[in-house]
Design an enzyme around this catalytic site. Structure first.
Site, short mmCIF file in Angstrom:
data_model
loop_
_atom_site.label_atom_id
_atom_site.label_comp_id
_atom_site.label_asym_id
_atom_site.label_seq_id
_atom_site.Cartn_x
_atom_site.Cartn_y
_atom_site.Cartn_z
N GLU A 322 0.98 -0.83 -0.12
CA GLU A 322 -0.06 -0.47 0.21
C GLU A 322 0.83 1.60 -0.19
OE1 GLU A 322 -4.19 -1.67 1.84
OE2 GLU A 322 -2.86 -0.65 3.32
N GLU A 436 -5.86 -7.97 -1.48
CA GLU A 436 -6.79 -7.49 -0.62
C GLU A 436 -7.49 -7.60 -0.27
OE1 GLU A 436 -4.77 -4.96 2.85
OE2 GLU A 436 -2.93 -5.40 2.12
#
Length: 547
Positions: A322, A436
């Site tokens: 991320e 995710e």
């Protein structure tokens, strides 16, 4: 994301949906203008694939309506005709059309859809083909935007029936437009589970059972359910000693033994990284940018070599987690995260240096390993993602695949997700994977670990998907279907985040503090008693009966 806060099962048969085969990870509709439908792979020989009135400009001409005919109409919105199915009472309404002659092989029907109502009420499919297929229409109640959805079938009977059906209760509805039929199939290539916390959970006493209550090995439970990839994060020197090289190797060996591929997620930190935290490992503090890049290379090479030596070579690698704001702050920041330090402004050259070091190390260990760069925050708009990838691509960073986080309660609608997949894959000529994803099966908190859940109120849920075991399963499958059906055909799969992280004392979110709790156990794929939930069935592969 903030981490702290064969025979198919009958349910899988009921809404079997195909998946796009990815070239890298697994060796036009009213979405953005000019974007083509998802590409069906393995095209069959040409046949008569004409659909009569697939855009419904001529009303219901060519379509046979059964069930409750008054519930099926066409309606014009802004001059564009669409098929509408609206139930005014419990029941079923179906619109069907028999195709012309089709060559033997896989065929896929695509359509632009909206739907709301009971879980699984509306669907599109191909029937009477040989091996049939259908897909549940995802709920679009979140924003009312169009989605592209597909369903495929193997034709061995010379033709098929295209079927659009709503079967449910009063108030259920679906709108369908731009129905097309294309030779080839669309499949869910990657069906993954992040099991990074499993080893610690087991050491702290977690036990797992199948749906009947029989004890199971958690890794094998996912493989038996149909998962084909395990994701494992790596920290450099975490306080609790987990998610290190030895732990990753041990779990990776279990995944490989169960027949699954391995995706290694490098955080390049001693603890969680996400858009709000990209801390440098303590051992690397004070290093120059080049020295930090050298450390990235050495760490990546060491972990991946250990996996290779253990017979568990990584199939895919994330260089960073991320990393919208960069990584290894402040040296690799993409904006000035701390105006008080002595590193001012974005440091794109440093970030490219670090990313290139990790990518090079992965390829040096195994040239076939797929390198992923992972971003999040789709909800902030596609511009925030293209801005980032434009900067790293113009600096020559080598990578194979784009990774995204997508949690429907944070990151916008499924239409936003499809748009991101289509835009990014077209702009950068890469496949896209959701690395995710998760959804709750309850809003309750496990009393074993009464740490307030991240998702805990009705207002946080995705409209159309209740926090129930059935709602969790439907949401996970819908996200998979939306990814696989994305225009352009390069959405290759979805990885569930920490579906085995159940509540046990001592395994909280903070590796430095065993008294912290688990704010995620209501999104696991095992209930509070450790029993497998229906969502595990949604890893099931689609039939592969190519003759």
């Amino acid at each position: 994301m903030k981490k702290h806060h064969r025979e198919l099962h009958p349910q899988a048969k009921r809404h079997r949906q195909p998946a796009v085969l990815a070239a890298s990870l697994l060796t036009v509709l009213a979405l953005p203008a000019g974007m083509a439908p998802a590409t069906a792979e393995n095209p069959a020989a040409p046949g008569d694939d004409t659909i009569i009135n697939g855009g419904f400009a001529s009303g219901l001409t060519g379509w046979k309506v059964t069930g409750k005919p008054a519930s099926t109409t066409t309606e014009a919105i802004a001059g564009n005709a669409q098929l509408s199915q609206r139930l005014d009472a419990d029941g079923t309404v179906t619109a069907r059309q028999k195709t012309g002659s089709l060559a033997e092989g896989w065929w896929t029907v695509f359509a632009r859809v909206k739907a709301e109502g009971t879980l699984g009420a509306s669907r599109i499919g191909l029937k009477n083909c040989g091996v049939d297929g259908e897909t549940v229409l995802p709920s679009t109640a979140q924003d009312g935007a169009w989605l592209q959805i597909s369903a495929d079938a193997y034709v061995s009977k010379g033709a098929c029936e295209i079927v659009i059906e709503t079967r449910g209760t009063a108030g259920d509805w679906a709108i369908v437009d731009d129905v097309t039929l294309t030779p080839g199939s669309v499949q869910r290539a990657v069906r993954g589970a992040d099991l990074s916390n499993l080893a610690k959970n087991e050491d702290k006493g977690a036990v797992y059972f199948d749906a009947r209550g029989k004890p199971v090995d958690a890794v094998e439970a996912f493989a038996d359910g149909g998962a084909n990839m395990v994701r494992l994060k790596v920290w450099v020197n975490p306080a609790d000693g987990y998610n290190t090289t030895n732990e990753v190797v041990a779990t990776a060996k279990r995944a490989k033994a169960a027949g699954m591929k391995v995706l290694v997620d490098f955080h390049y930190s001693d603890r969680w990284t996400d858009p709000g935290a990209q801390g440098t490992p303590a051992a690397w503090a004070g290093l120059s940018p080049q020295e930090t890049a050298d450390a990235v290379y050495a760490h990546t090479f060491e972990v991946l070599t250990a996996l290779k030596d253990a017979g568990a070579t990584a199939d895919s690698v994330q260089v960073g987690n991320e990393i919208n704001p960069g990584m290894l702050w402040p040296l690799g920041q993409t904006w000035d995260v701390n105006p008080a330090d002595n590193v001012t402004g974005a440091q794109w050259d440093n970030l490219a240096l670090f990313l290139s070091a990790g990518s090079r190390a992965a390829k040096d260990v195994s040239a076939g390993t797929d390198v992923i760069l992972h971003l999040t925050n789709i909800n902030n708009g596609i511009g925030g993602l293209t801005w980032w990838f434009d900067e790293v691509t113009k600096r020559g960073v080598r990578f194979d695949t784009i990774g995204l986080s997508y949690y429907g309660y944070w990151h916008g609608s499924m239409a936003d997700l499809q748009n991101a997949i289509t835009t990014l894959s077209a702009r950068y000529d890469r496949d896209v994977i959701v690395v995710e994803n998760s959804y709750p099966f309850t809003l309750d908190d496990d009393t074993v670990d009464p740490w307030e859940n991240v998702i805990r109120s009705l207002s946080q849920l995705v409209p159309g998907y209740p926090a129930t075991p059935e709602g969790q399963a439907a949401n996970f499958r819908a996200v998979q279907d939306v990814v696989a059906s994305a225009p352009g055909g390069r959405g290759i799969g979805v990885v569930s985040w920490e579906p085995a992280w159940t509540a046990v004392p001592g395994n909280g979110w903070d590796p430095a503090d065993p008294t912290t709790g688990n704010a995620w156990e209501n999104q696991a794929m095992f209930d509070f008693d450790g029993r497998a939930l229906p969502v595990l069935q949604e890893f099931a592969p689609d039939p592969d009966v190519r003759r």
